[in-house]
Design a protein around this motif. Structure first.
Motif, PDB file in Angstrom:
ATOM      1  N   ALA A 172       2.246  14.237   2.311  1.00 34.72           N
ATOM      2  CA  ALA A 172       3.471  14.995   2.593  1.00 34.72           C
ATOM      3  C   ALA A 172       4.496  14.835   1.487  1.00 34.72           C
ATOM      4  CB  ALA A 172       4.063  14.546   3.926  1.00 34.72           C
ATOM      5  N   SER A 173       4.454  13.709   0.769  1.00 30.87           N
ATOM      6  CA  SER A 173       5.416  13.471  -0.309  1.00 30.87           C
ATOM      7  C   SER A 173       5.092  14.261  -1.568  1.00 30.87           C
ATOM      8  CB  SER A 173       5.460  11.976  -0.641  1.00 30.87           C
ATOM      9  OG  SER A 173       4.270  11.563  -1.306  1.00 30.87           O
ATOM     10  N   GLY A 174       3.946  14.922  -1.583  1.00 33.65           N
ATOM     11  CA  GLY A 174       3.549  15.698  -2.749  1.00 33.65           C
ATOM     12  C   GLY A 174       2.579  14.993  -3.668  1.00 33.65           C
ATOM     13  N   MET A 175       2.158  13.779  -3.321  1.00 34.20           N
ATOM     14  CA  MET A 175       1.201  13.047  -4.153  1.00 34.20           C
ATOM     15  C   MET A 175      -0.157  13.743  -4.103  1.00 34.20           C
ATOM     16  SD  MET A 175       0.111   8.973  -4.025  1.00 34.20           S
ATOM     17  CE  MET A 175       1.798   8.423  -4.296  1.00 34.20           C
ATOM     18  N   SER A 176      -0.797  13.893  -5.246  1.00 32.59           N
ATOM     19  CA  SER A 176      -2.085  14.569  -5.311  1.00 32.59           C
ATOM     20  C   SER A 176      -3.170  13.711  -4.683  1.00 32.59           C
ATOM     21  CB  SER A 176      -2.453  14.881  -6.759  1.00 32.59           C
ATOM     22  OG  SER A 176      -2.732  13.677  -7.474  1.00 32.59           O
ATOM     23  N   VAL A 177      -4.244  14.357  -4.253  1.00 31.64           N
ATOM     24  CA  VAL A 177      -5.353  13.626  -3.655  1.00 31.64           C
ATOM     25  C   VAL A 177      -5.960  12.658  -4.662  1.00 31.64           C
ATOM     26  CG1 VAL A 177      -7.658  13.846  -2.653  1.00 31.64           C
ATOM     27  CG2 VAL A 177      -5.866  15.460  -1.999  1.00 31.64           C
ATOM     28  N   ALA A 178      -6.097  13.090  -5.907  1.00 39.46           N
ATOM     29  CA  ALA A 178      -6.655  12.208  -6.939  1.00 39.46           C
ATOM     30  C   ALA A 178      -5.793  10.966  -7.129  1.00 39.46           C
ATOM     31  CB  ALA A 178      -6.785  12.973  -8.263  1.00 39.46           C
ATOM     32  N   GLU A 179      -4.471  11.136  -7.060  1.00 41.65           N
ATOM     33  CA  GLU A 179      -3.561  10.001  -7.221  1.00 41.65           C
ATOM     34  C   GLU A 179      -3.651   9.067  -6.015  1.00 41.65           C
ATOM     35  OE1 GLU A 179      -0.493   7.581  -8.924  1.00 41.65           O
ATOM     36  OE2 GLU A 179      -2.062   8.905  -9.661  1.00 41.65           O
ATOM     37  N   ILE A 180      -3.752   9.623  -4.815  1.00 43.35           N
ATOM     38  CA  ILE A 180      -3.904   8.793  -3.619  1.00 43.35           C
ATOM     39  C   ILE A 180      -5.182   7.957  -3.723  1.00 43.35           C
ATOM     40  CG2 ILE A 180      -4.205   8.795  -1.119  1.00 43.35           C
ATOM     41  CD1 ILE A 180      -2.601  11.384  -1.009  1.00 43.35           C
ATOM     42  N   GLU A 181      -6.262   8.578  -4.143  1.00 42.96           N
ATOM     43  CA  GLU A 181      -7.522   7.851  -4.293  1.00 42.96           C
ATOM     44  C   GLU A 181      -7.372   6.722  -5.308  1.00 42.96           C
ATOM     45  OE1 GLU A 181     -10.484  10.712  -5.304  1.00 42.96           O
ATOM     46  OE2 GLU A 181     -10.821  11.333  -3.227  1.00 42.96           O
ATOM     47  N   ARG A 182      -6.751   7.025  -6.436  1.00 49.20           N
ATOM     48  CA  ARG A 182      -6.595   6.006  -7.480  1.00 49.20           C
ATOM     49  C   ARG A 182      -5.762   4.829  -6.970  1.00 49.20           C
ATOM     50  NH1 ARG A 182      -3.070   4.188 -11.088  1.00 49.20           N
ATOM     51  NH2 ARG A 182      -1.438   5.626 -10.410  1.00 49.20           N
ATOM     52  N   ARG A 183      -4.666   5.135  -6.261  1.00 47.49           N
ATOM     53  CA  ARG A 183      -3.792   4.066  -5.789  1.00 47.49           C
ATOM     54  C   ARG A 183      -4.497   3.189  -4.757  1.00 47.49           C
ATOM     55  NH1 ARG A 183       1.589   5.377  -7.071  1.00 47.49           N
ATOM     56  NH2 ARG A 183       2.109   3.305  -6.294  1.00 47.49           N
ATOM     57  N   PHE A 184      -5.288   3.801  -3.885  1.00 50.47           N
ATOM     58  CA  PHE A 184      -5.981   3.022  -2.870  1.00 50.47           C
ATOM     59  C   PHE A 184      -7.069   2.148  -3.482  1.00 50.47           C
ATOM     60  CE2 PHE A 184      -5.059   5.772   1.143  1.00 50.47           C
ATOM     61  CZ  PHE A 184      -3.754   5.344   1.098  1.00 50.47           C
ATOM     62  N   ILE A 185      -7.750   2.646  -4.500  1.00 55.37           N
ATOM     63  CA  ILE A 185      -8.804   1.854  -5.150  1.00 55.37           C
ATOM     64  C   ILE A 185      -8.198   0.664  -5.885  1.00 55.37           C
ATOM     65  CG2 ILE A 185     -10.509   1.894  -7.019  1.00 55.37           C
ATOM     66  CD1 ILE A 185     -11.177   4.764  -6.195  1.00 55.37           C
ATOM     67  N   GLU A 186      -7.049   0.845  -6.516  1.00 48.46           N
ATOM     68  CA  GLU A 186      -6.438  -0.213  -7.326  1.00 48.46           C
ATOM     69  C   GLU A 186      -5.568  -1.169  -6.520  1.00 48.46           C
ATOM     70  OE1 GLU A 186      -4.283   1.810 -10.358  1.00 48.46           O
ATOM     71  OE2 GLU A 186      -6.081   2.501 -11.418  1.00 48.46           O
ATOM     72  N   MET A 187      -5.286  -0.851  -5.276  1.00 56.72           N
ATOM     73  CA  MET A 187      -4.334  -1.635  -4.491  1.00 56.72           C
ATOM     74  C   MET A 187      -4.857  -3.032  -4.163  1.00 56.72           C
ATOM     75  SD  MET A 187      -2.501  -0.576  -0.892  1.00 56.72           S
ATOM     76  CE  MET A 187      -1.887   0.923  -1.656  1.00 56.72           C
ATOM     77  N   ASP A 188      -3.942  -4.005  -4.196  1.00 62.72           N
ATOM     78  CA  ASP A 188      -4.256  -5.369  -3.774  1.00 62.72           C
ATOM     79  C   ASP A 188      -4.031  -5.438  -2.264  1.00 62.72           C
ATOM     80  OD1 ASP A 188      -4.607  -8.046  -3.362  1.00 62.72           O
ATOM     81  OD2 ASP A 188      -2.799  -8.689  -4.424  1.00 62.72           O
ATOM     82  N   TRP A 189      -5.060  -5.107  -1.501  1.00 58.76           N
ATOM     83  CA  TRP A 189      -4.925  -5.017  -0.054  1.00 58.76           C
ATOM     84  C   TRP A 189      -4.615  -6.359   0.584  1.00 58.76           C
ATOM     85  CZ3 TRP A 189      -4.431  -0.465   2.249  1.00 58.76           C
ATOM     86  CH2 TRP A 189      -4.931   0.671   1.590  1.00 58.76           C
ATOM     87  N   LEU A 190      -5.150  -7.443   0.022  1.00 60.01           N
ATOM     88  CA  LEU A 190      -4.931  -8.759   0.617  1.00 60.01           C
ATOM     89  C   LEU A 190      -3.449  -9.122   0.640  1.00 60.01           C
ATOM     90  CD1 LEU A 190      -7.899 -10.899  -0.774  1.00 60.01           C
ATOM     91  CD2 LEU A 190      -7.624  -9.930   1.515  1.00 60.01           C
ATOM     92  N   SER A 191      -2.691  -8.656  -0.353  1.00 63.58           N
ATOM     93  CA  SER A 191      -1.269  -8.991  -0.396  1.00 63.58           C
ATOM     94  C   SER A 191      -0.506  -8.399   0.779  1.00 63.58           C
ATOM     95  CB  SER A 191      -0.647  -8.517  -1.715  1.00 63.58           C
ATOM     96  OG  SER A 191      -0.625  -7.102  -1.776  1.00 63.58           O
ATOM     97  N   SER A 192      -1.012  -7.303   1.352  1.00 61.87           N
ATOM     98  CA  SER A 192      -0.317  -6.698   2.491  1.00 61.87           C
ATOM     99  C   SER A 192      -0.484  -7.515   3.760  1.00 61.87           C
ATOM    100  CB  SER A 192      -0.843  -5.275   2.725  1.00 61.87           C
ATOM    101  OG  SER A 192      -2.187  -5.286   3.171  1.00 61.87           O
ATOM    102  N   PHE A 193      -1.416  -8.485   3.742  1.00 63.03           N
ATOM    103  CA  PHE A 193      -1.649  -9.319   4.914  1.00 63.03           C
ATOM    104  C   PHE A 193      -1.085 -10.726   4.735  1.00 63.03           C
ATOM    105  CE2 PHE A 193      -4.910  -6.046   5.240  1.00 63.03           C
ATOM    106  CZ  PHE A 193      -4.745  -5.635   6.543  1.00 63.03           C
ATOM    107  N   ARG A 194      -0.158 -10.875   3.834  1.00 67.15           N
ATOM    108  CA  ARG A 194       0.545 -12.146   3.703  1.00 67.15           C
ATOM    109  C   ARG A 194       1.986 -11.868   3.298  1.00 67.15           C
ATOM    110  NH1 ARG A 194      -3.133 -12.600  -0.928  1.00 67.15           N
ATOM    111  NH2 ARG A 194      -1.999 -12.128  -2.852  1.00 67.15           N
ATOM    112  N   ASP A 195       2.822 -12.840   3.574  1.00 71.04           N
ATOM    113  CA  ASP A 195       4.250 -12.703   3.271  1.00 71.04           C
ATOM    114  C   ASP A 195       4.676 -13.533   2.068  1.00 71.04           C
ATOM    115  OD1 ASP A 195       4.789 -11.002   5.496  1.00 71.04           O
ATOM    116  OD2 ASP A 195       4.755 -12.744   6.818  1.00 71.04           O
TER     117      ASP A 195
END
Length: 449
Positions: free
Chosen positions: A86-109
């Motif tokens: 909805a923010s206008g981010m392209s599908v390719a950019e969403i895919e890239r961000r999700f692949i590169e994201m450090d998911w473990l950091s979202s589960f710690r403070d």
């Protein structure tokens, strides 16, 4: 003879005019992108943890088929994908961000040792176990969740920074709604205004895992508790045709219900499956239900993004015949994409900084630790580093920031929320020594501060 000639001439002009009308009107309609020229399409994305990345594959297929989306609604993980699109981010950019994201950091403070003062580093060396257990005059208290959501807030702020100033979600490139649950009443809460990152954070606040989000006088938790596939919300927004993507977990069979975790998971699935079935009853003949085959994938497979993308895309392609009726011509598709690009707002310079706090440390003390300059564009990396240092002091449950538009630019608000389980906290440590000659020693330590 001349009269016959004139009649034939007028008849030929009339035929040419009719042909022109028959040719140019469809062409003009194809190039138009107003909702009156085609059904308004609402995209509904369900929750499902890491499996929510399958939604991105569905988006890719919709774009390959030139299917414009007029509104998007999401629950939990679906709200995160919906917000980015909805923010206008392209599908390719969403895919890239999700692949590169450090998911473990979202589960710690924990912000990391680099952001903590020396006193805390020394204390954590002796008492590394901090279970979120506090002491007050009323007795012992626990935090509202295993994870407060400090790092998750940073991640969502960064992902949605280009629409941080949009307070009305109808003014996003694509109108957006996030669905959460009122913890007090259990009722569905539709979030259509405020801060996009905060709305997504509330929608994906899994009870007991992430602390609830306090918003407009309510405690909000994961929207999957009330409506994991919020078809009714898209319908209320005016969708003529709904594309619903359901990734809700299937119920386990008796052979898989042998351990406490599986039984607890089954109870959660029963709840979300039940409200999902209620929402599915609202789908009509024109609507499209996509259920990607995610067997073998779990809600914790965050580092399996490429596979989940493809499974989502395969699920969408299986409904190509149904979706084909929503395809528009290339001219209309380009007009739609151009409109989305033009609708993306831009932030101005920081015109003011406000620090919201209650008591533990003075406002001036906190403000001095924010290096952001008035009159300059927001430096997100520097701001997050400053907020991590404030969080590293150990007094706060959440240290967050938000942006709002003002006449002179952007108003930056820093909000610090003290730990709800204080004002004093317990920590524990365990030392173990063994000389490999039968002499073993244990030392159990505790700290009250």
């Amino acid at each position: 003879m001349c009269g016959v000639y004139q009649v034939l001439k007028r008849l030929s002009v009339l035929i040419l005019a009719c042909l022109a009308i028959a040719f140019f009107i469809p062409l003009a309609a194809a190039a138009s992108d107003t909702p009156t020229d085609r059904p308004r399409v609402g995209l509904v994305l369900s929750g499902g943890g890491a499996k929510g990345m399958a939604h991105v594959g569905v988006l890719r297929v919709l774009e390959e088929m030139n299917i414009p989306v007029d509104m998007v609604v999401g629950t939990s993980a679906g709200s995160a994908v919906a917000a980015l699109y909805a923010s206008g981010m392209s599908v390719a950019e969403i895919e890239r961000r999700f692949i590169e994201m450090d998911w473990l950091s979202s589960f710690r403070d924990d912000p990391g040792r680099a952001y903590k003062p020396l006193r805390r580093k020394q204390g954590e060396w002796r008492y590394p176990v901090t279970p979120g257990l506090g002491v007050s005059l009323e007795g012992l208290h626990l935090g509202a969740g295993i994870i407060a959501g400090q790092n998750l807030g940073f991640i969502l702020n960064e992902l949605t920074h280009n629409v941080a100033l949009v307070e009305d979600f109808d003014r996003l490139p694509i109108p957006f709604r996030a669905v959460a649950t009122d913890l007090e009443t259990g009722r569905l809460v539709v979030l259509g205004s405020g801060n996009v990152a905060t709305a997504v954070r509330a929608s994906m606040s899994i009870p007991g895992v992430y602390a609830p989000v306090k918003l407009n006088g309510r405690l909000l938790v994961d929207g999957g508790v009330a409506a994991n596939l919020p078809v009714s919300v898209a319908r209320d927004m005016g969708a003529d045709v709904i594309i619903a993507v359901d990734i809700t977990d299937a119920l386990l069979g008796p052979d898989n219900l042998r351990e406490a975790f599986s039984i607890f998971g089954q109870l959660t699935t029963i709840m979300t499956r039940r409200n999902t079935e209620q929402q599915l009853d609202l789908l009509g003949d024109r609507d499209v239900l996509i259920r990607p085959d995610l067997e073998g994938q779990s809600s914790a497979d965050f580092y399996n993004a490429p596979v989940l993308f493809e499974l989502g895309a395969s699920g969408a392609r299986a409904h190509a015949v149904e979706l084909n009726s929503l395809t528009v011509a290339n001219e209309a598709w380009q007009a739609y994409r151009s409109r989305l690009a033009a609708a993306t707002p831009s932030a101005g310079v920081v015109a003011g900084i406000e620090v919201k706090h209650k008591r533990r440390l003075g406002r001036e003390f906190l403000r001095e630790r924010i290096r952001q300059k008035i009159g300059e564009p927001l430096d997100v990396n520097a701001l997050e580093a400053d907020l991590k240092r404030i969080y590293g002091l150990g007094y706060y449950e959440i240290v967050s920031y938000s942006q709002t538009p003002s006449e002179d630019g952007t108003q930056l608000t820093i909000e610090v929320q003290e730990k709800s389980w204080g004002p004093n906290y317990l920590s524990f440590g365990l030392n173990y020594e063994d000389n490999f000659d039968g002499d073993t020693r244990f030392n159990l330590a505790s700290s009250y501060a």
